[in-house]
Design a protein around this motif. Structure first.
Motif, short mmCIF file in Angstrom:
data_model
loop_
_atom_site.label_atom_id
_atom_site.label_comp_id
_atom_site.label_asym_id
_atom_site.label_seq_id
_atom_site.Cartn_x
_atom_site.Cartn_y
_atom_site.Cartn_z
N ALA A 61 0.82 -1.21 0.00
CA ALA A 61 0.00 0.00 0.00
C ALA A 61 0.86 1.26 0.00
CB ALA A 61 -0.94 0.00 1.21
N ILE A 82 2.50 2.75 -3.34
CA ILE A 82 1.64 3.40 -4.34
C ILE A 82 1.13 4.69 -3.69
CG2 ILE A 82 -0.37 3.19 -5.86
CD1 ILE A 82 -0.19 0.17 -5.55
N ASN A 110 -2.57 5.44 -3.43
CA ASN A 110 -3.42 4.43 -2.83
C ASN A 110 -3.99 4.93 -1.51
OD1 ASN A 110 -4.64 2.09 -1.89
ND2 ASN A 110 -2.91 0.76 -2.42
N ASP A 156 3.14 -2.96 -7.49
CA ASP A 156 3.11 -1.56 -7.09
C ASP A 156 3.34 -0.65 -8.28
OD1 ASP A 156 2.53 -1.70 -4.37
OD2 ASP A 156 4.62 -2.04 -3.83
N GLY A 212 0.34 -0.57 -10.44
CA GLY A 212 -0.68 0.27 -9.84
C GLY A 212 -0.38 1.76 -9.97
N ARG A 213 0.87 2.13 -9.75
CA ARG A 213 1.24 3.54 -9.89
C ARG A 213 1.05 4.03 -11.32
NH1 ARG A 213 7.16 4.16 -8.24
NH2 ARG A 213 6.70 6.38 -8.59
N THR A 223 -7.43 8.12 -10.15
CA THR A 223 -7.43 7.45 -8.84
C THR A 223 -8.84 7.30 -8.28
OG1 THR A 223 -7.11 9.59 -7.72
CG2 THR A 223 -5.13 8.33 -8.29
N GLN A 244 -9.15 2.35 -7.49
CA GLN A 244 -8.64 1.98 -6.18
C GLN A 244 -8.98 0.52 -5.86
OE1 GLN A 244 -6.86 3.72 -3.93
NE2 GLN A 244 -6.84 5.73 -4.92
N ASN A 284 -6.13 -2.61 -5.65
CA ASN A 284 -5.93 -3.28 -4.37
C ASN A 284 -6.45 -4.72 -4.38
OD1 ASN A 284 -4.70 -1.29 -2.45
ND2 ASN A 284 -6.41 -0.07 -3.19
#
Length: 374
Positions: A32, A35, A38, A324, A327-328, A336, A341, A345
């Motif tokens: 978590a 990112i 996040n 990660d 996700g970024r 976002t 989200q 996750n």
């Protein structure tokens, strides 16, 4: 995420799973935290105290190293223990290089189709592979790829730490603490990093103290199965300190609240492992390892969900680092919002869990096969 078909393997009766569960929680918090967009990282200990998951990871690395390699030195001799330790260091290096190459390739590929901010990769590495030799020789440590090199250095130093603790634990801890204190007085003492004039983000000369404390605690509690003596005054002191740490560090502005931090101090430095961070992680560790309730929790299915991550920390951390980055990149490119989200996750944590449980089952099968042929 965990499903009925992929339930966590049952805990072994009598085994202390607290370290595995705590390490699993640290790995999820790392996922978590790495990112920035996040929203889950607002709830990790990074924003609820002075320390973060990295401190837990290194402390438990020392604890696990004493159990694994210290135990091998005692039971099977130095040659066997050194071979095992050497194989682990080589494995860490291979995973570090695979993560680095994967990161470079993913960013270079993504840049062909989308705009990627330069902070996703240090400018010196952002334009190709000309400086990759510096990464392979550990002269350059990119951000988010700097904790495994620390672990490698600490493992290489473990035979010395183990010997010192065996000869005189008080003297070994005193020398280790003195070196840590020296770095806090003069943070310029560090290993060089081509990408950062200040050196390694995790200064090994300071962080060795946390690793050594972990190794010592494993040795000191070997006869009690990992249990630390629970003292009411120590428990109260730890909770009071963690409460102060949480109020002082809480991101009040992110939640639209007035700032209630009691002291006008800057966040404690991570590179030299400042005292406020050290006391924070030691408080957490003591509360967990002195708690019979936490021992029971780590053995039930909910605790085993965390422990299964911790039992395969290298694979989970490495895959988590790659996820990660995905996700970024996704959040930077597509926003976002709530659906993003949830997707990042659920897919990320679910993938990590499925991989961890698969590794757990493979490990159990190998043990069963070995027992059957013994």
């Amino acid at each position: 995420m965990p499903t009925r078909a992929a339930a966590a393997p049952a805990a072994k009766p009598g085994r202390d799973h607290r370290v595995d569960a705590l390490r699993g929680a640290a790995l999820l918090m790392m996922f978590a935290d790495h990112i920035p967009q996040n929203i889950l990282n607002r709830l990790t200990i990074r924003n609820l105290g002075f320390a973060d998951a990295a401190e837990i990871f290194v402390l438990l690395a020392g604890f696990a190293s004493m159990l694994a390699y210290g135990g091998a030195f005692r039971r099977e001799g130095w040659s066997v223990g050194l071979r095992r330790l050497g194989r682990r260091v080589v494995r860490l290096y291979v995973f570090q290089m695979l993560m680095m190459i994967t990161t470079l390739l993913m960013i270079l590929f993504w840049r062909q189709h989308h705009t990627v901010p330069v902070d996703f990769l240090e400018p010196e590495l952002a334009h190709g592979f000309d400086s990759l030799w510096r990464v392979f020789s550990m002269q350059a440590l990119p951000g988010n790829l700097n904790i495994l090199p620390l672990y490698m250095v600490l493992l290489l130093a473990f035979p010395l730490i183990y010997t010192a603790l065996r000869l005189s634990a008080p003297l070994a801890l005193a020398v280790s603490a003195a070196l840590w204190a020296l770095i806090n007085l003069d943070p310029a003492i560090n290993l060089p990093n081509w990408l950062d004039p200040d050196g390694w983000y995790f200064d090994p000369f300071a962080w060795q103290f946390l690793f050594t404390l972990g190794a010592w605690s494993a040795s000191a509690t070997r006869s009690t199965g990992g249990d630390m003596p629970r003292r009411a005054w120590a428990v109260a002191a730890c909770w009071l300190y963690l409460a102060f740490s949480a109020v002082q560090s809480f991101p009040w502005e992110q939640w639209g609240l007035p700032k209630l931090s009691p002291l006008p101090i800057d966040p404690p430095l991570k590179t030299p492992l400042s005292p406020l961070r050290l006391i924070d992680v030691l408080s957490i560790f003591y509360l967990v390892q002195s708690s019979a309730l936490m021992r029971r929790f780590a053995a039930v299915p909910a605790g085993q969900v965390l422990a299964v991550f911790g039992r395969h920390s290298l694979e989970v951390f490495s895959l988590g680092t790659v996820l990660d980055l995905v996700g970024r990149l996704a959040m930077t490119t597509y926003g976002t919002g709530l659906l993003m989200q949830i997707a990042v996750n659920v897919v990320g944590i679910g993938t990590l869990y499925l991989v961890a449980t698969a590794l757990d089952r493979r490990k159990q099968r190998k043990k069963q096969q070995k027992a059957a042929t013994a």
